[in-house]
Design a protein around this motif. Structure first.
Motif, short mmCIF file in Angstrom:
data_model
loop_
_atom_site.label_atom_id
_atom_site.label_comp_id
_atom_site.label_asym_id
_atom_site.label_seq_id
_atom_site.Cartn_x
_atom_site.Cartn_y
_atom_site.Cartn_z
N ALA A 33 0.87 -1.18 0.00
CA ALA A 33 0.00 0.00 0.00
C ALA A 33 0.90 1.23 0.00
N GLY A 34 0.91 1.98 1.09
CA GLY A 34 1.75 3.19 1.11
C GLY A 34 3.24 2.89 1.15
N GLY A 35 3.56 1.69 1.59
CA GLY A 35 4.96 1.26 1.58
C GLY A 35 5.81 1.86 2.70
N GLN A 36 5.20 2.60 3.58
CA GLN A 36 6.01 3.31 4.59
C GLN A 36 6.50 2.36 5.69
N ARG A 78 -4.96 8.07 1.89
CA ARG A 78 -3.70 8.45 2.53
C ARG A 78 -3.99 9.04 3.90
N GLN A 79 -3.07 8.80 4.81
CA GLN A 79 -3.27 9.29 6.18
C GLN A 79 -3.43 10.81 6.19
N GLY A 115 -3.18 0.48 5.37
CA GLY A 115 -1.84 -0.09 5.54
C GLY A 115 -1.44 -0.11 7.00
N SER A 116 -1.74 0.96 7.68
CA SER A 116 -1.39 1.02 9.10
C SER A 116 -2.17 -0.02 9.89
N ILE A 117 -3.44 -0.15 9.56
CA ILE A 117 -4.27 -1.11 10.31
C ILE A 117 -3.85 -2.55 9.99
N ALA A 118 -3.58 -2.81 8.71
CA ALA A 118 -3.17 -4.16 8.33
C ALA A 118 -1.79 -4.50 8.88
N PRO A 127 -4.59 1.44 14.52
CA PRO A 127 -5.17 0.23 15.13
C PRO A 127 -5.82 0.54 16.48
N THR A 128 -5.23 1.45 17.21
CA THR A 128 -5.78 1.82 18.51
C THR A 128 -7.11 2.55 18.34
#
Ligand SMILES: Cc1cc2nc3c(=O)[nH]c(=O)nc-3n(C[C@H](O)[C@H](O)[C@H](O)COP(=O)(O)OP(=O)(O)OC[C@H]3O[C@@H](n4cnc5c(N)ncnc54)[C@H](O)[C@@H]3O)c2cc1C
Ligand code: FES
Ligand code: FES
Lengths: 291, 170, 786
Positions: A33-36, A78-79, A115-118, A127-128
């Motif tokens: 995804a974002g790859g970060q 995007r975030q 991406g962050s959640i996954a 996720p929080t």
């Protein structure tokens, strides 16, 4: 520090992406995804997939909609886009509060909500937020779509309930109604670092009394943690210093974080209490303003 | 070895190339296009030395693949100064404030500050106070300066952004 | 400012830097920017075991990978190179030599065990992953205490018995008498953690071997081209006259790039063996793990003091964790620096210093910006403790003991003459700018609101460049500094310096000096550095904060000599005496006679093309090598004050204000001075609060990425206020170095502020660094220590 060899596809549709993920000879497939988080893992060769499925061209995953009191954020949003979205700010103030804590502008310009959640870093903000709000995580695989409650989604350290051939397509949360306030706070070593401890709180008031309290913590376990004891301690009460203290203590007693170089277990427990008091107080104050 | 053909517009020029799919955008810019201004200080997203502007937003070039840049528009430091060598107002502000020392972090800071100035020109909110500028620059690491001179330069650049029409191209 | 015209008085002005156009447009040439014809790429496979014996290594699969040109195991490399040796005739120094690539024993996580040379870095890394290495683990030694313990595993067997690299004790004055007269004995200890230089550009080099001529060129990211050249030539068995070392833009060094490393040896040897150009650029992960770290020292101090706080004597013991392998300079230099500098600008009648340098299974202990810094840190903290013991203020205790200008010249107890040292004056100025009573009132008021504020001060002297005596006491040569200056055929000027600047702005500052001395335009001067074929020899390159005095002196003397020659010739052409002539903007003219002038270009052209037609008896050499001896050298000095607020909920420390009064003599370029001061302080603050090169008990390196090794970023650092004193001595060159002092002194002022905050709530002082939020809450008694 260079990525290893892999095959690469960048489908323009979700169906094609799922087909690529679930192809019988696909081997070790990974979504990009974002790859970060993922590209650094490739460069450090901590990830060595055989096939990378880049979902960045799937425009249908990049939308934010609110309908019938439900906010749906596509996983590829995007975030930074969510951070500045008026819809998100209104319907999910907790997320809007939390996102600025993620890394830095250039990271958020590319990093995605899904991406962050996954990725499910236990120190991460989104996720929080998902855990706090009992978000529904929408996944699509070869067998179709399913919805996974946040409580079942985060199964451990960087692990989720997603199957290997599933794509997280969206995050759904109930839009915040009136008399609701949210706050997110964290303590990190530096500005933009992953938190040692983070706390998200959302409070809905009925008059002066807490009708619903939602609190989740990052950095204190292998996955985001709901502070259900604290939530119970708050519900039906008027928020004051002693109630806050009681709630914080109830939450902290249930925690057993581990130590690392950046913060000891004792430190994390202590700061969790501090942040619960702070965020709940702020959330309650904001809820009062929103009555 | 899996490769792909990509077309990327870099500093206003269309570039077509065959790249290995695992190649990072940073390596593509530096090694294949010879645009070595974009530096690599960590290759894992933290230091910001590799910051470039992609489709109008600052992004790391070490945390994306070159193939992902297909069809996109990229500005690197090489694209800021005018053809006659006149520095872009952002570069000039940083020069006037003695912002840097060894220069390794510099292209990343220039692009981050350029990005902030572009946001301001587009009417989006940008940091105002020195404290906010410091926070906004937290994604760029400099080992030499202690940042104060960079904040001076950024403050000057932001103050000027949108007030003049002569600034460099790109 | 600074166009082509000469503006007299460039020295002292914040002239725009010459370097900036290049760096702001990204047109510099850093090591990773180098792309030679047919260039190959290196990647080192490194040990994942802290201590062990290599049983076997199999690189056959790696050699099969398409694009791999050569794989060197330790045995392959040792067949074509000598072991690195930094042994010196220093009594008692146990300095093991070691191969470029390990072949029998590995002694730290990150030690090179193979080198892959391939068509790209990507391929080299692919192949390295296929090398099979079997290492039989040995018990690692992970601290000085463990290394010195009875029966500890010995890293180098009999070469370093008991893991003791060096131990020594030196006595100055009558220490027994001092302690017998003491009203109080004040004790203090500090265990400083490892942290690292971490320049934004890592180490690296491109070695190019021309098979026809046998010429080898090594373009490196180094602080010292000449030393690198002579060290490497021996180890790679290459005739030195056929070996050129160059450096272009360098992305920071901070002491790290002062040594020659085993990777340099391997890369140069590989280029020779393969016959072509080979590039190695360390990635950040390698850098953190393997490049070495600094500052890991444990000190205990005992001070004998009178009831009024007067220092009578000092006993110090230092243990230094040297890591596994020695580098340049030998570790005794660090110990010597700490010992010699520790008394600082204070009157100290008696002194005993003992040290143990211990080998451990870690990456090398390296120089970091003011490598002796711990002396100031422990001394300044001790002064505060003495103040507390004697019931006087931190200001009073210093004022009572400081050596003032009136006391000088005088000798430090370590036999170093102090002259023109103004530490006391910087401290006096600092005290005038600070209202201590007001600070105490604010602290009290804050405490009533539940807030905790701390205030700390410190002062010090910095051997920048130091004196002959100083370096003799340390055990390191204090060389003179050369510079070759040439007036070109068109009257413009080229100067060749052995300095290897990497952020210090020497192209600017040396040009300012030449412009003023020679009367040529700032833009008409070029400074050439980083080329052993072009620059005069110096062992030191850029390091030790020498340039402000030494490189400046060399260009000043060189410019004056050439000016003399030009004027001498002009006296004949213009028929005027030397005293009546002036040079400005590259034109020699008769003062007060506007028409009577001759361009320097004309004189230079005559000298270069037709020297025999120039006035007889004049010196027509338009090139001159000046050597500057430093006029006895000297010190710079500063005092710092630091205001902090401690968040008692989170343990986070915010620096609210940071004030510096510094005196580096005559400032050539104040903006450059301030940049060095602020950057130095940032590094010191980062080192105390954030950075840590951490190892686990079993020798794994824990902070191998920038996610875990925490470099300070802009929000973590304060705005720094600076006041300059600019004491002018009677020396021709009154400028002193200022590159390291910020990093040396800031930790002391900061830790004193932290101790001050702790004292207000009745808590004990800091004894261990870094001061993480966790440690701060432990110190405050908020949480239990694990
Ligand atoms: C310097 C730096 C600082 C950072 N600081 C923070 C921080 O403070 N807080 C924080 O939360 N994050 C931080 N991050 C990480 C950042 O937020 C990432 O964006 C995020 O963790 C992952 O999102 P991404 O879109 O980049 O996903 P990627 O990196 O592309 O993917 C991450 C993982 O998730 C999987 N994945 C991604 N999308 C999907 C999907 N739709 N379906 C299924 N699987 C998927 C990938 O396969 C991969 O395993 C930081 C990163 C950097 C470089
Ligand atoms: S090199 Fe890309 S962020 Fe450091
Ligand atoms: S100027 Fe050297 S790293 Fe920033």
């Amino acid at each position: 520090m260079k990525p290893p060899v892999f095959e690469y596809v960048s489908p323009a549709s979700l169906d094609d992406a799922i087909a690529a993920l679930s192809a019988p000879d696909a081997g070790d497939v990974k979504v990009l995804a974002g790859g970060q988080s993922f590209v650094p893992l490739l460069s450090l060769r901590l990830a060595q997939p055989s096939l990378v499925v880049d979902i960045n061209r799937i425009d249908e995953l990049a939308t934010i909609t609110e309908e019938g009191g439900v906010l749906t954020i596509g996983s590829l949003v995007r975030q930074r886009q969510a951070e500045h979205s008026d819809v998100v700010k209104k319907a999910c103030p907790l997320m809007a509060e939390a996102i600025p804590f993620i890394g830095h502008t250039a990271i958020r310009n590319r990093g995605t909500i899904g991406g962050s959640i996954a990725h499910a870093d236990p120190a991460a903000e989104l996720p929080t937020v998902a855990a706090c709000l009992d978000a529904e995580l929408v996944a699509r695989g070869p067998g179709g779509e399913r919805t996974i409650p946040a409580a079942e989604f985060f199964t451990g350290f960087f692990t989720t309930a997603l199957a290997e051939d599933e794509i997280l397509t969206a995050v759904r949360v109930r839009a915040a109604g009136p008399a609701t306030g949210a706050a997110y706070e964290e303590v990190a070593r530096r500005h933009g670092d992953f938190a040692m401890v983070g706390v998200g709180a959302q409070v809905r008031l009925d008059g002066d009394v807490v009708a619903e309290a939602r609190i989740a913590l990052s950095g204190v376990d292998i996955a985001p943690v709901r502070a259900s004891k604290a939530e119970a301690a708050l519900t039906g009460r008027t928020v004051d210093d002693s109630v806050l203290e009681e709630a914080a203590q109830a939450a902290v007693a249930a925690l057993s974080p581990s130590s690392d170089l950046h913060g000891s277990a004792a430190y994390r427990k202590h700061v969790a209490g501090v942040l619960i008091r702070k965020t709940v107080a702020t959330a309650a104050a904001r809820a009062r303003e929103n009555r | 070895m899996s490769t792909r053909e990509i077309t990327v517009t870099v500093n206003g020029r269309k570039r077509t190339a065959h790249v290995e799919v695992r190649r990072t955008l940073a390596d593509f810019l530096r090694e294949d296009l010879g645009l070595t201004a974009t530096h690599l200080g960590c290759e894992h997203g933290v230091c910001g030395a590799c910051t470039v502007v992609v489709d109008g937003h600052t992004e790391r070039s070490c945390t994306q693949l070159a193939v992902q840049a297909d069809g996109r528009e990229i500005t690197t430091v090489e694209g800021l100064a005018a053809a006659d060598g006149t520095l872009h107002p952002v570069q000039q502000a940083l020069r006037d404030n003695h912002s840097f020392q060894c220069g390794f972090c510099t292209p990343g800071f220039v692009m981050s500050i350029y990005g902030m100035c572009e946001e301001k020109k587009a009417g989006r909110p940008v940091p105002c106070s020195r404290e906010e500028i410091r926070e906004e620059l937290s994604g760029n690491i400099c080992r030499c300066t202690g940042y104060q001179s960079i904040v001076d330069g950024a403050e000057a650049a932001l103050a000027g952004a949108g007030t003049d029409t002569t600034g460099g191209q790109a | 400012m600074a166009g082509g015209s000469a503006i007299s008085g460039l020295v002292g002005a914040s002239v725009h830097r010459k370097e900036d156009r290049t760096i702001l447009t990204g047109t510099g040439r850093y090591i990773d920017d180098v792309q030679e014809r047919g260039m190959l790429h290196c990647h080192f496979l490194r040990s994942s075991v802290a201590h062990g014996r290599i049983v076997s290594i199999d690189a056959s699969a790696a050699r099969e990978v398409e694009g791999v040109v050569r794989v060197f195991t330790g045995a392959d490399m040792s067949a074509i190179t000598e072991d690195l040796s930094f042994a010196q005739p220093i009594p008692g120094l146990n300095s093991p030599s070691y191969p470029a690539i390990a072949h029998d024993v590995v002694r730290f996580v990150g030690e090179p065990v193979a080198l892959v040379v391939a068509e790209s870095r990507y391929i080299a890394e692919d192949a390295a992953g296929l090398i099979e290495i079997d290492i039989d683990p040995l018990d690692p030694v992970m601290s000085t205490t463990a290394g010195l313990a009875e029966g500890a595993p010995e890293l180098f067997g009999e070469v370093v018995p008991g893991n003791v690299v060096h131990t020594d004790e030196q006595l100055f004055g009558d220490i027994e008498a001092a302690f017998s007269q003491a009203d109080h004995v004040v004790e203090q200890s500090l265990d400083q953690h490892r942290w690292a230089c971490n320049p934004m550009e890592t180490r690296g080099g491109v070695a190019t071997y021309e098979t026809g001529s046998g010429q080898l060129t090594y373009e490196a990211s180094t602080q010292t081209t000449h030393t690198l050249r002579f060290l490497l030539a021996g180890w790679i068995r290459h005739p030195i006259h056929q070996f050129r070392v160059t450096a272009n833009n360098i992305g920071g060094g901070f002491g790290l790039k002062f040594s020659a490393y085993r990777e340099d040896v391997a890369v140069c040897a590989a280029a020779k063996a393969i016959g072509g150009a080979v590039k190695w650029v360390e990635d950040r992960n390698e850098h953190l793990v393997a490049a070495g770290s600094a500052r890991e020292e444990q000190l205990t101090l005992q001070a004998a003091v009178k009831a009024d706080g007067t220092l009578l004597g000092l006993r110090v013991t230092m243990k230094l964790d040297a890591g596994a392998y020695p580098i340049n300079p030998p570790a005794t230099v660090y110990a010597g620096l700490v010992r010699t500098t520790l008394p600082g600008p204070y009157k100290l009648p008696a002194y005993q210093f003992r040290h143990h340098i211990v080998a451990t299974n870690k990456a090398s202990y390296i120089s970091l910006r003011g490598p002796w810094a711990v002396e100031t840190l422990v001394r300044e903290r001790l002064m505060d403790k003495i103040a507390e013991t004697c019931g006087i203020s931190p200001v009073e205790v210093r004022t009572r003991n400081l050596i003032t200008l009136d006391d000088q010249p005088t000798k430090m107890i370590t036999n170093v003459t102090l002259e023109h040292v103004t530490a006391a004056e910087t401290f006096q100025k600092l005290v005038e700018m600070v209202d201590l009573d007001e600070i105490r009132r604010e602290q009290e008021a804050a405490r009533k609101e539940g807030r905790l504020l701390g205030f700390g001060v410190g002062t010090f002297i910095e051997p920048a460049p130091g004196t002959q005596e100083f370096w003799a006491a340390v055990g390191f040569p204090f060389g003179s500094e050369p510079c070759r200056i040439r007036i070109e055929i068109d009257g413009k000027v080229t100067a060749f310096t052995p300095q290897t600047p990497h952020g210090q702005s020497h192209e600017t500052t040396l040009s300012q000096l030449i412009a003023d001395e020679l009367g040529v335009g700032f833009d008409d001067i070029r400074i050439v550095y980083g080329d052993t074929d072009a620059t005069p020899f110096s062992m030191l390159g850029t390091g030790g904060s020498r340039a402000a005095t030494m490189a400046s002196g060399a260009v000043v003397y060189g410019s004056r000599e050439l000016r003399k020659r030009v004027l001498e010739i002009a006296t004949h052409i213009l028929e005027a005496s030397v005293d009546d002539l002036d040079i400005a903007d590259g034109v020699v003219s008769v003062k007060g006679a506007p028409g009577a002038s001759v361009p320097m270009a004309q004189i230079a052209m005559g000298c270069w093309l037709a020297p025999d037609q120039m006035p007889p008896g004049t010196n027509t050499e338009m090139e001159f090598v000046a050597n500057y001896d430093g006029e006895g050298g000297g010190f710079s000095q500063a005092s710092h004050a630091c205001w902090i607020e401690v968040d008692q909920d989170t343990g986070k420390i915010e620096i609210k204000r940071f004030l510096v009064v510094e005196d580096c003599g005559k400032m050539i370029n104040p903006a450059v001075v301030e940049g060095q001061v602020i950057g130095g302080i940032a590094m010191g603050v980062g080192g105390m609060l954030l950075e840590h090169s951490a190892y686990s008990d079993d020798g794994q390196y824990l902070t191998a990425t920038f996610m875990d090794y925490l470099m300070p970023s802009a929000p973590e650092l304060p705005e720094i206020e600076i006041e300059h004193l600019e004491f002018e001595s009677d020396k021709v060159v009154g400028s002193r170095g200022v590159g390291e002092g910020g990093t040396v002194l800031a930790p002391a002022a900061l830790l004193n502020a932290i101790d001050d905050a702790l004292a207000q709530v009745g808590r004990p002082r800091v004894t261990e660094t870094p001061i993480t939020p966790t440690r701060m809450l432990e110190l405050l008694g908020v949480i239990e220590k694990e």
